[in-house]
Scaffold this active site. Structure first.
Site, PDB file in Angstrom:
ATOM      1  N   TYR A 131      28.700  45.804  25.829  1.00  0.00           N
ATOM      2  CA  TYR A 131      27.852  44.994  26.993  1.00  0.00           C
ATOM      3  C   TYR A 131      27.719  43.642  27.380  1.00  0.00           C
ATOM      4  CZ  TYR A 131      23.942  47.676  24.280  1.00  0.00           C
ATOM      5  OH  TYR A 131      23.343  48.441  23.784  1.00  0.00           O
ATOM      6  N   GLU A 182      18.585  43.615  22.705  1.00  0.00           N
ATOM      7  CA  GLU A 182      18.666  43.241  21.365  1.00  0.00           C
ATOM      8  C   GLU A 182      19.509  43.709  20.704  1.00  0.00           C
ATOM      9  OE1 GLU A 182      14.858  44.141  20.045  1.00  0.00           O
ATOM     10  OE2 GLU A 182      14.255  42.816  21.435  1.00  0.00           O
ATOM     11  N   ILE A 195      20.443  53.115  23.294  1.00  0.00           N
ATOM     12  CA  ILE A 195      21.285  53.555  23.922  1.00  0.00           C
ATOM     13  C   ILE A 195      22.363  54.153  22.683  1.00  0.00           C
ATOM     14  CG2 ILE A 195      22.941  51.318  24.757  1.00  0.00           C
ATOM     15  CD1 ILE A 195      23.742  53.048  26.088  1.00  0.00           C
ATOM     16  N   ALA A 196      22.876  55.695  22.458  1.00  0.00           N
ATOM     17  CA  ALA A 196      23.565  56.747  21.913  1.00  0.00           C
ATOM     18  C   ALA A 196      24.491  57.484  22.621  1.00  0.00           C
ATOM     19  CB  ALA A 196      23.132  56.263  21.012  1.00  0.00           C
ATOM     20  N   ASN A 217      27.749  44.799  15.287  1.00  0.00           N
ATOM     21  CA  ASN A 217      27.760  46.182  15.990  1.00  0.00           C
ATOM     22  C   ASN A 217      28.561  45.563  17.301  1.00  0.00           C
ATOM     23  OD1 ASN A 217      27.885  48.140  17.587  1.00  0.00           O
ATOM     24  ND2 ASN A 217      25.922  48.494  17.616  1.00  0.00           N
TER      25      ASN A 217
END
Ligand SMILES: CC(C)(COP(=O)(O)OP(=O)(O)OC[C@H]1O[C@@H](n2cnc3c(N)ncnc32)[C@H](O)[C@@H]1OP(=O)(O)O)[C@@H](O)C(=O)NCCC(=O)NCCS
Length: 152
Positions: free
Chosen positions: A122, A110, A76-77, A115
């Protein structure tokens, strides 16, 4: 901010690859994205925005691997210009719905230990740490934190 979530189409590949290269120290290649399309267990969605002039741009993307009852977030970005506007949250909420439709009860992922942005995202959406994979990432070498979210 307003955006549509669409299934990936090869016309988006250059934009996705540019976001990927700007987002990760070890980015996926264009070929990795193309290969993912050959795997029927992988879903690949893009968030598309439209400017006032009607120009569309890819703002972000997400790829998942579903082996029911588990669904893994593979990537995801969000483009740096579009960050902190709710796009990742929108993509993840969309994927939660799709995973529930496929009778999944657990989401997994993961994340690099350092980060902070991704871990905050999350945690906000209900993921919790369930383990650690020592030295999993390269450039720089770093542990992965394994996170799960229960859908039930
Ligand atoms: C992590 C990433 C996907 C977040 O995308 P985003 O669209 O900016 O995130 P959102 O705007 O949906 O943020 C939702 C929540 O996540 C958290 N969050 C996101 N970015 C954050 C940051 N830089 N610092 C702290 N919290 C952050 C916040 O809780 C935020 O809610 P809020 O805005 O109400 O405070 C984006 O920073 C990114 O693409 N990073 C590079 C790639 C990456 O690390 N991917 C994850 C790999 S595991």
């Amino acid at each position: 901010m307003k955006f549509d979530i669409r299934y990936f189409d090869p016309v988006f590949l250059d934009e996705v690859s540019e976001i990927e290269n700007r987002s990760f120290s070890v980015p996926w290649s264009k070929t990795s994205f193309e290969d993912s399309l050959k795997n029927p267990l992988i879903d690949f969605y893009v968030a598309v925005t439209e400017s006032e002039e009607g120009k569309t741009s890819v703002a972000g993307y997400i790829l998942t691997l579903t082996v029911s009852p588990e669904c893994e977030i593979l990537n995801i970005a969000v483009s740096p210009e579009f960050r902190r506007k709710g796009i990742a949250e929108g993509l993840l909420n969309f994927v939660f719905e799709k995973a529930a439709e496929k009778r999944c009860d657990t989401l997994m992922l993961e994340v690099r230990e350092s980060n902070f942005a991704a871990r905050s995202l999350y945690e906000k959406l209900g993921f919790y740490a369930v383990g650690r994979r020592k030295g999993y990432y390269t450039n720089p070498i770093e542990d992965a934190i394994l996170m799960d979210k229960s859908l039930s």
